[in-house]
Design a protein around this motif. Structure first.
Motif, PDB file in Angstrom:
ATOM      1  N   SER A   1      -2.296  -8.488  -9.779  1.00 13.47           N
ATOM      2  CA  SER A   1      -1.932  -7.653 -10.922  1.00 13.47           C
ATOM      3  C   SER A   1      -2.350  -6.203 -10.713  1.00 13.47           C
ATOM      4  N   VAL A   2      -1.498  -5.287 -11.203  1.00 13.33           N
ATOM      5  CA  VAL A   2      -1.846  -3.877 -11.326  1.00 13.33           C
ATOM      6  C   VAL A   2      -1.884  -3.569 -12.813  1.00 13.33           C
ATOM      7  N   ILE A   3      -3.022  -3.091 -13.302  1.00 15.79           N
ATOM      8  CA  ILE A   3      -3.184  -2.796 -14.723  1.00 15.79           C
ATOM      9  C   ILE A   3      -3.496  -1.326 -14.896  1.00 15.79           C
ATOM     10  N   HIS A   4      -2.630  -0.618 -15.606  1.00 15.46           N
ATOM     11  CA  HIS A   4      -2.854   0.792 -15.943  1.00 15.46           C
ATOM     12  C   HIS A   4      -3.192   0.855 -17.419  1.00 15.46           C
ATOM     13  N   ASN A   5      -4.422   1.282 -17.721  1.00 17.91           N
ATOM     14  CA  ASN A   5      -4.891   1.374 -19.105  1.00 17.91           C
ATOM     15  C   ASN A   5      -5.608   2.705 -19.264  1.00 17.91           C
ATOM     16  N   GLY A   6      -4.913   3.690 -19.851  1.00 21.52           N
ATOM     17  CA  GLY A   6      -5.495   5.020 -19.987  1.00 21.52           C
ATOM     18  C   GLY A   6      -5.658   5.696 -18.639  1.00 21.52           C
ATOM     19  N   LYS A   7      -6.857   6.143 -18.335  1.00 27.74           N
ATOM     20  CA  LYS A   7      -7.084   6.827 -17.062  1.00 27.74           C
ATOM     21  C   LYS A   7      -7.377   5.855 -15.923  1.00 27.74           C
ATOM     22  N   ASP A   8      -7.606   4.601 -16.238  1.00 29.82           N
ATOM     23  CA  ASP A   8      -7.974   3.618 -15.211  1.00 29.82           C
ATOM     24  C   ASP A   8      -6.775   2.848 -14.687  1.00 29.82           C
ATOM     25  N   VAL A   9      -6.799   2.606 -13.368  1.00 30.52           N
ATOM     26  CA  VAL A   9      -5.806   1.739 -12.734  1.00 30.52           C
ATOM     27  C   VAL A   9      -6.556   0.692 -11.916  1.00 30.52           C
ATOM     28  N   TRP A  10      -6.341  -0.577 -12.281  1.00 30.83           N
ATOM     29  CA  TRP A  10      -7.009  -1.679 -11.600  1.00 30.83           C
ATOM     30  C   TRP A  10      -5.999  -2.488 -10.804  1.00 30.83           C
ATOM     31  N   GLY A  11      -6.395  -2.933  -9.634  1.00 24.81           N
ATOM     32  CA  GLY A  11      -5.633  -3.901  -8.870  1.00 24.81           C
ATOM     33  C   GLY A  11      -6.512  -5.129  -8.693  1.00 24.81           C
ATOM     34  N   TYR A  12      -5.970  -6.316  -8.957  1.00 23.84           N
ATOM     35  CA  TYR A  12      -6.795  -7.529  -8.861  1.00 23.84           C
ATOM     36  C   TYR A  12      -6.039  -8.640  -8.152  1.00 23.84           C
ATOM     37  N   ASP A  13      -6.644  -9.155  -7.090  1.00 27.56           N
ATOM     38  CA  ASP A  13      -6.095 -10.281  -6.335  1.00 27.56           C
ATOM     39  C   ASP A  13      -6.929 -11.505  -6.656  1.00 27.56           C
ATOM     40  N   SER A  14      -6.340 -12.455  -7.408  1.00 29.31           N
ATOM     41  CA  SER A  14      -7.103 -13.624  -7.845  1.00 29.31           C
ATOM     42  C   SER A  14      -7.459 -14.545  -6.683  1.00 29.31           C
ATOM     43  N   LYS A  15      -6.643 -14.546  -5.639  1.00 25.77           N
ATOM     44  CA  LYS A  15      -6.885 -15.444  -4.513  1.00 25.77           C
ATOM     45  C   LYS A  15      -8.138 -15.048  -3.734  1.00 25.77           C
ATOM     46  N   SER A  16      -8.282 -13.750  -3.467  1.00 28.57           N
ATOM     47  CA  SER A  16      -9.442 -13.283  -2.693  1.00 28.57           C
ATOM     48  C   SER A  16     -10.574 -12.774  -3.582  1.00 28.57           C
ATOM     49  N   ASN A  17     -10.318 -12.702  -4.897  1.00 25.14           N
ATOM     50  CA  ASN A  17     -11.289 -12.173  -5.861  1.00 25.14           C
ATOM     51  C   ASN A  17     -11.708 -10.749  -5.487  1.00 25.14           C
ATOM     52  N   GLN A  18     -10.732  -9.949  -5.075  1.00 25.21           N
ATOM     53  CA  GLN A  18     -10.970  -8.551  -4.768  1.00 25.21           C
ATOM     54  C   GLN A  18     -10.364  -7.658  -5.843  1.00 25.21           C
ATOM     55  N   VAL A  19     -11.043  -6.546  -6.103  1.00 26.61           N
ATOM     56  CA  VAL A  19     -10.616  -5.607  -7.135  1.00 26.61           C
ATOM     57  C   VAL A  19     -10.532  -4.212  -6.536  1.00 26.61           C
ATOM     58  N   SER A  20      -9.469  -3.503  -6.892  1.00 22.97           N
ATOM     59  CA  SER A  20      -9.309  -2.104  -6.499  1.00 22.97           C
ATOM     60  C   SER A  20      -9.284  -1.267  -7.770  1.00 22.97           C
TER      61      SER A  20
END
Length: 402
Positions: free
Chosen positions: A149-168
């Motif tokens: 998932s890529v989540i844009h909420n206000g000034k923050d942009v998160w990338g999350y890979d559930s398989k590897s449990n990595q966050v950008s």
């Protein structure tokens, strides 16, 4: 009376909130210049419903483009199916390695949006999308037993890979282009295609259709030029909101679509605020990005006119030859002997060389790599010519460049 004028009147009653929304949504709109394209380019024959398709009021291509330009969809949620068939050979594990090398070294399991969403260039994928104005969007790539998932909420942009449990994590781009993810929805692709409408293009209305349970008009875009590999672009436009619901690009050679992106379900109700909330899961590896996602992102356009930035191995940005659908991007890699053979690409270059077609001309010798849409010529003196054009057009451009 223009088609669906009553819908526009209803929208006016929403008051200042709607007008404010339109100002915030300006970055989504197709340039007004498209609306003024010469009548010779825009088909003026009103669309009629085909047998079995929805019976909608007549509309011309000019009116339909105006409807897209005036569209102001701020809130939506739905599912998009994206299928890409460039006719690439099966490269086994090499393909992922090449993709990794093209995305700043991000490899398998990376949570970086620019790295992960390059997966959309091959195969069929399911996306879940949601939006609530210009400051909140979410795009999820659904895989077997996992989700990115890529989540844009206000000034923050998160990338999350559930398989590897990595966050950008990064910061959203400022200014007009505040979108946090690369193009992936029918509207993204349609906007780029419509920016390319000029006197090299024919635009007509091709009947009506039902897409994701909604009535739609079909806009048909065709190159007038010979020498391009693009056959046609079809855009299904929601009859009520004017938002593109489906985008299909077919090659001149025929067969399956090169790119087909369409909603299978869609709602224009406001998504819950919780859809855009994100907190890194316990134990997740969080990587802070220095550059916001989307910076320098490549968006598809007519030919290769949309290419920006650097070429290979730090080469200067490309020069565009010609115009319209037969435009060709060229740049000098500085690498003699054909394919660049950098530290990461030596083995890959040798393998890819065996897949190309050897050609020659007054420019010398080189290798042409072909897909169903984009072809590229790499000459033995290190120059690259690429575009949505035929092999012969590339050779002719290389000859003229000598």
């Amino acid at each position: 009376m223009a088609p669906y004028e009553s819908d526009d009147a209803q929208g006016a009653d929403r008051g200042e909130e709607a007008r404010s929304g339109r100002r915030r949504a300006a970055r989504y709109a197709v340039p007004v210049a498209v609306v003024g394209v010469a009548a010779a380019t825009i088909g003026l024959v009103p669309a009629l419903a085909d047998s079995g398709d929805p019976d909608l009021p007549r509309i011309t291509a000019q009116q339909l483009i105006q409807k897209i330009a005036a569209s102001d969809v701020q809130r939506l949620s739905g599912t998009v199916k994206v299928s890409t068939d460039l006719g690439l050979p099966d490269l086994g594990g090499l393909e992922s390695g090449l993709t990794s090398g093209m995305t700043s070294g991000a490899g398998s399991g990376s949570a970086d949006p620019q790295a992960r969403l390059t997966e959309l260039v091959t195969g069929t994928h399911t996306l879940r999308v949601a939006a609530d104005g210009p400051d909140r969007q979410k795009l999820s790539l659904v895989e077997q037993g996992a989700e990115y998932s890529v989540i844009h909420n206000g000034k923050d942009v998160w990338g999350y890979d559930s398989k590897s449990n990595q966050v950008s994590h990064g910061t959203a781009p400022a200014g007009k282009d505040r979108r946090a993810e690369p193009p992936a929805t029918p509207k993204d692709f349609a906007d780029e295609a419509l920016k390319s409408v000029d006197d090299t293009t024919s635009v007509t209305v091709d009947g009506t259709a039902r897409v994701a349970g909604r009535d739609a008009y079909k806009l048909l875009i065709k190159p007038r030029q010979s020498g391009t590999t693009v056959g046609a672009i079809s855009i299904a436009v929601d009859a009520r909101t004017g938002m593109p619901l489906k985008f299909t690009l077919t090659p001149k050679s025929g067969g399956a679509a090169v790119l087909d992106a369409g909603f299978t379900e869609v709602s224009f109700a406001r998504p819950a605020a919780s859809a855009f909330a994100f907190t890194p899961p316990k134990g997740a590896k969080v990587t802070e990005r220095e550059d916001a996602p989307g910076k320098g992102a490549q968006r598809p356009g007519k030919g290769l006119e949309g290419i920006q930035g650097k070429g290979l191995e730090g080469a200067a940005g490309p020069t565009v030859l010609g115009k319209g659908w037969t435009s060709i991007a060229t740049f000098d890699t500085g690498a003699k002997g054909g394919l660049p053979t950098g530290a990461k690409g030596g083995d890959a270059a040798g393998f890819l060389g065996s897949l190309g077609e050897k050609v020659s001309g007054s420019f010398g010798k080189g290798t042409v790599f072909s897909t169903r849409l984009v072809n590229a010529l790499i000459t033995d003196d290190g120059k690259v010519y690429a575009g949505a054009v035929t092999k012969d057009a590339l050779v002719k451009a290389a000859d003229a460049g000598k």
